[in-house]
Design a protein around this motif. Structure first.
Motif, PDB file in Angstrom:
ATOM      1  N   ILE A  33       1.615  -7.742 -10.139  1.00 19.97           N
ATOM      2  CA  ILE A  33       0.900  -8.855  -9.008  1.00 19.97           C
ATOM      3  C   ILE A  33       0.431  -7.933  -7.922  1.00 19.97           C
ATOM      4  O   ILE A  33      -0.062  -8.602  -7.012  1.00 19.97           O
ATOM      5  CB  ILE A  33       2.056  -9.735  -8.520  1.00 19.97           C
ATOM      6  CG1 ILE A  33       3.022  -8.911  -7.846  1.00 19.97           C
ATOM      7  CG2 ILE A  33       2.518 -10.643  -9.459  1.00 19.97           C
ATOM      8  CD1 ILE A  33       3.536  -9.597  -6.404  1.00 19.97           C
ATOM      9  N   GLY A  34       0.352  -6.626  -8.134  1.00 19.83           N
ATOM     10  CA  GLY A  34      -0.435  -6.020  -7.028  1.00 19.83           C
ATOM     11  C   GLY A  34       0.606  -5.400  -5.878  1.00 19.83           C
ATOM     12  O   GLY A  34       1.858  -5.574  -6.026  1.00 19.83           O
ATOM     13  N   CYS A  35       0.186  -4.956  -5.036  1.00 21.34           N
ATOM     14  CA  CYS A  35      -1.441  -4.793  -4.452  1.00 21.34           C
ATOM     15  C   CYS A  35      -2.085  -3.311  -5.343  1.00 21.34           C
ATOM     16  O   CYS A  35      -1.312  -2.726  -6.011  1.00 21.34           O
ATOM     17  CB  CYS A  35      -1.419  -4.491  -3.059  1.00 21.34           C
ATOM     18  SG  CYS A  35      -1.372  -2.622  -2.351  1.00 21.34           S
ATOM     19  N   HIS A  36      -3.315  -3.481  -5.315  1.00 19.92           N
ATOM     20  CA  HIS A  36      -4.136  -2.637  -6.173  1.00 19.92           C
ATOM     21  C   HIS A  36      -4.913  -1.651  -5.033  1.00 19.92           C
ATOM     22  O   HIS A  36      -5.922  -1.109  -5.762  1.00 19.92           O
ATOM     23  CB  HIS A  36      -4.758  -3.514  -7.091  1.00 19.92           C
ATOM     24  CG  HIS A  36      -4.067  -4.224  -8.041  1.00 19.92           C
ATOM     25  ND1 HIS A  36      -3.095  -3.613  -8.967  1.00 19.92           N
ATOM     26  CD2 HIS A  36      -3.947  -5.602  -8.094  1.00 19.92           C
ATOM     27  CE1 HIS A  36      -2.589  -4.645  -9.627  1.00 19.92           C
ATOM     28  NE2 HIS A  36      -2.828  -5.834  -9.276  1.00 19.92           N
ATOM     29  N   THR A  37      -4.578  -1.654  -4.066  1.00 15.86           N
ATOM     30  CA  THR A  37      -5.419  -0.706  -3.027  1.00 15.86           C
ATOM     31  C   THR A  37      -4.727   0.035  -2.075  1.00 15.86           C
ATOM     32  O   THR A  37      -3.420  -0.425  -1.895  1.00 15.86           O
ATOM     33  CB  THR A  37      -6.483  -1.664  -2.401  1.00 15.86           C
ATOM     34  OG1 THR A  37      -7.071  -1.038  -1.507  1.00 15.86           O
ATOM     35  CG2 THR A  37      -5.791  -2.742  -1.751  1.00 15.86           C
ATOM     36  N   CYS A  38      -4.966   0.999  -1.512  1.00 13.47           N
ATOM     37  CA  CYS A  38      -4.224   1.806  -0.596  1.00 13.47           C
ATOM     38  C   CYS A  38      -4.586   1.134   0.841  1.00 13.47           C
ATOM     39  O   CYS A  38      -3.940   1.605   1.839  1.00 13.47           O
ATOM     40  CB  CYS A  38      -4.789   3.201  -0.450  1.00 13.47           C
ATOM     41  SG  CYS A  38      -4.184   4.207  -2.077  1.00 13.47           S
ATOM     42  N   GLU A  39      -5.136   0.045   0.778  1.00 12.48           N
ATOM     43  CA  GLU A  39      -5.808  -0.430   2.046  1.00 12.48           C
ATOM     44  C   GLU A  39      -4.258  -1.318   2.630  1.00 12.48           C
ATOM     45  O   GLU A  39      -3.579  -1.959   1.930  1.00 12.48           O
ATOM     46  CB  GLU A  39      -6.779  -1.479   2.193  1.00 12.48           C
ATOM     47  CG  GLU A  39      -8.008  -0.603   2.062  1.00 12.48           C
ATOM     48  CD  GLU A  39      -9.190  -1.649   2.045  1.00 12.48           C
ATOM     49  OE1 GLU A  39      -9.333  -2.561   2.900  1.00 12.48           O
ATOM     50  OE2 GLU A  39     -10.273  -1.165   1.311  1.00 12.48           O
ATOM     51  N   HIS A  59       0.594  -1.127  -0.019  1.00 10.89           N
ATOM     52  CA  HIS A  59      -0.143   0.122   0.052  1.00 10.89           C
ATOM     53  C   HIS A  59       0.878   1.273  -0.054  1.00 10.89           C
ATOM     54  O   HIS A  59       0.329   2.225  -0.510  1.00 10.89           O
ATOM     55  CB  HIS A  59      -0.984  -0.022   1.304  1.00 10.89           C
ATOM     56  CG  HIS A  59      -0.205  -0.057   2.453  1.00 10.89           C
ATOM     57  ND1 HIS A  59       0.219  -1.600   3.024  1.00 10.89           N
ATOM     58  CD2 HIS A  59       0.020   0.752   3.540  1.00 10.89           C
ATOM     59  CE1 HIS A  59       0.956  -1.227   4.139  1.00 10.89           C
ATOM     60  NE2 HIS A  59       0.602  -0.022   4.374  1.00 10.89           N
ATOM     61  N   GLY A  60       2.164   1.290   0.516  1.00 15.78           N
ATOM     62  CA  GLY A  60       2.880   2.239   0.420  1.00 15.78           C
ATOM     63  C   GLY A  60       3.531   2.585  -0.690  1.00 15.78           C
ATOM     64  O   GLY A  60       4.468   3.645  -0.887  1.00 15.78           O
ATOM     65  N   GLY A  61       3.520   1.822  -1.867  1.00 16.27           N
ATOM     66  CA  GLY A  61       4.067   2.009  -3.157  1.00 16.27           C
ATOM     67  C   GLY A  61       3.223   1.808  -4.329  1.00 16.27           C
ATOM     68  O   GLY A  61       3.537   1.867  -5.397  1.00 16.27           O
ATOM     69  N   ILE A  62       2.096   2.039  -4.080  1.00 23.45           N
ATOM     70  CA  ILE A  62       0.928   1.896  -5.117  1.00 23.45           C
ATOM     71  C   ILE A  62       1.117   3.074  -5.945  1.00 23.45           C
ATOM     72  O   ILE A  62       1.098   2.981  -7.326  1.00 23.45           O
ATOM     73  CB  ILE A  62      -0.505   1.674  -4.496  1.00 23.45           C
ATOM     74  CG1 ILE A  62      -1.414   1.458  -5.525  1.00 23.45           C
ATOM     75  CG2 ILE A  62      -0.992   3.179  -3.943  1.00 23.45           C
ATOM     76  CD1 ILE A  62      -2.781   0.893  -5.075  1.00 23.45           C
ATOM     77  N   PHE A  63       1.304   4.419  -5.631  1.00 22.27           N
ATOM     78  CA  PHE A  63       1.256   5.552  -6.641  1.00 22.27           C
ATOM     79  C   PHE A  63       2.508   5.484  -7.411  1.00 22.27           C
ATOM     80  O   PHE A  63       2.571   5.677  -8.587  1.00 22.27           O
ATOM     81  CB  PHE A  63       1.137   6.696  -5.900  1.00 22.27           C
ATOM     82  CG  PHE A  63      -0.043   6.887  -5.098  1.00 22.27           C
ATOM     83  CD1 PHE A  63      -1.265   6.749  -5.892  1.00 22.27           C
ATOM     84  CD2 PHE A  63      -0.232   6.881  -3.821  1.00 22.27           C
ATOM     85  CE1 PHE A  63      -2.431   6.823  -5.389  1.00 22.27           C
ATOM     86  CE2 PHE A  63      -1.577   6.919  -3.051  1.00 22.27           C
ATOM     87  CZ  PHE A  63      -2.703   6.786  -3.704  1.00 22.27           C
ATOM     88  N   LEU A  64       3.722   5.221  -6.783  1.00 17.66           N
ATOM     89  CA  LEU A  64       5.097   5.136  -7.440  1.00 17.66           C
ATOM     90  C   LEU A  64       4.997   3.652  -8.339  1.00 17.66           C
ATOM     91  O   LEU A  64       5.304   4.224  -9.702  1.00 17.66           O
ATOM     92  CB  LEU A  64       6.216   4.796  -6.651  1.00 17.66           C
ATOM     93  CG  LEU A  64       7.648   4.912  -7.345  1.00 17.66           C
ATOM     94  CD1 LEU A  64       7.940   6.035  -8.266  1.00 17.66           C
ATOM     95  CD2 LEU A  64       8.871   4.860  -6.182  1.00 17.66           C
ATOM     96  N   LYS A  65       4.537   3.045  -8.286  1.00 21.70           N
ATOM     97  CA  LYS A  65       4.119   1.543  -9.211  1.00 21.70           C
ATOM     98  C   LYS A  65       3.375   1.980 -10.227  1.00 21.70           C
ATOM     99  O   LYS A  65       3.660   1.786 -11.458  1.00 21.70           O
ATOM    100  CB  LYS A  65       3.636   0.380  -8.531  1.00 21.70           C
ATOM    101  CG  LYS A  65       3.495  -0.718  -9.514  1.00 21.70           C
ATOM    102  CD  LYS A  65       2.478  -1.745  -8.904  1.00 21.70           C
ATOM    103  CE  LYS A  65       1.083  -1.245  -9.046  1.00 21.70           C
ATOM    104  NZ  LYS A  65       0.090  -2.480  -8.561  1.00 21.70           N
ATOM    105  N   GLU A  66       2.357   2.769 -10.001  1.00 26.33           N
ATOM    106  CA  GLU A  66       1.484   3.130 -11.328  1.00 26.33           C
ATOM    107  C   GLU A  66       2.510   4.103 -12.083  1.00 26.33           C
ATOM    108  O   GLU A  66       2.199   4.038 -13.345  1.00 26.33           O
ATOM    109  CB  GLU A  66       0.394   3.993 -10.810  1.00 26.33           C
ATOM    110  CG  GLU A  66      -0.677   3.076 -10.105  1.00 26.33           C
ATOM    111  CD  GLU A  66      -1.241   1.880 -10.845  1.00 26.33           C
ATOM    112  OE1 GLU A  66      -1.282   2.032 -12.019  1.00 26.33           O
ATOM    113  OE2 GLU A  66      -1.335   0.969 -10.398  1.00 26.33           O
ATOM    114  N   GLU A  67       3.406   4.919 -11.861  1.00 27.15           N
ATOM    115  CA  GLU A  67       4.160   5.667 -12.533  1.00 27.15           C
ATOM    116  C   GLU A  67       5.058   4.980 -13.339  1.00 27.15           C
ATOM    117  O   GLU A  67       5.430   5.205 -14.342  1.00 27.15           O
ATOM    118  CB  GLU A  67       4.877   6.878 -11.628  1.00 27.15           C
ATOM    119  CG  GLU A  67       4.024   7.811 -10.938  1.00 27.15           C
ATOM    120  CD  GLU A  67       3.303   8.917 -12.223  1.00 27.15           C
ATOM    121  OE1 GLU A  67       4.120   9.122 -13.262  1.00 27.15           O
ATOM    122  OE2 GLU A  67       2.391   9.124 -11.999  1.00 27.15           O
TER     123      GLU A  67
END
Length: 152
Positions: free
Chosen positions: A34-40, A9-17
């Protein structure tokens, strides 16, 4: 080249970039997210070990892991035999860890590094080859230590 990418959850936005960076590369790159795909909140070892097992097992050539700092992901990934995960937050280290250490997984922290620099690190890391030579001897020693530890 196949790359498997994972995050907590701590890396979701950088992964999208970084997925955008990977899509723009001139290299022929197949990416498995492989995810994760949520901020939870999730447990980073689950994602780190999944990526590491895919790389160690030959299902992917290299992996990328992102969490808040990259520290937890790199620790967890390096528990999988055959993995040489490097925590990198600068371009020099990205190049050196490929040339000298033949790293097969790159770890970064979203709370540590911005997307522009992270993208450049990924480009350099993917574009740099292992130089072998005396460095191969050192990698072989690490593999021997790893193998003997598994036998104990």
């Amino acid at each position: 080249m196949k790359i498997v990418i994972g995050n907590d959850h701590g890396g979701i936005f950088l992964k999208e970039e970084l997925l955008l960076v990977l899509a723009e590369l001139d290299l022929e790159v197949e990416v498995e997210d492989i995810g994760c795909h949520t901020c939870e909140s999730v447990d980073y070892p689950d994602y780190a070990v999944t990526v590491a097992r895919k790389v160690a097992g030959g299902e992917a050539d290299r992996g990328i892991l992102i969490c808040g700092t990259g520290i937890g992901m790199s620790i967890a990934a390096n528990k999988v035999p055959g993995i040489r995960c490097a925590l990198v937050h600068d371009v020099f280290s990205a190049k050196a860890t490929r040339e000298h250490n033949d790293s097969n997984i790159l770890a970064m922290g979203e709370r540590v590094i911005g997307p522009g620099l992270a993208g450049e690190i990924v480009r350099v890391w993917l574009g740099t080859e292992f130089t072998g030579g005396r460095h191969k001897q050192r990698i072989d020693k690490i593999a021997e230590f790893e193998h003997s530890a598994l036998q104990e």
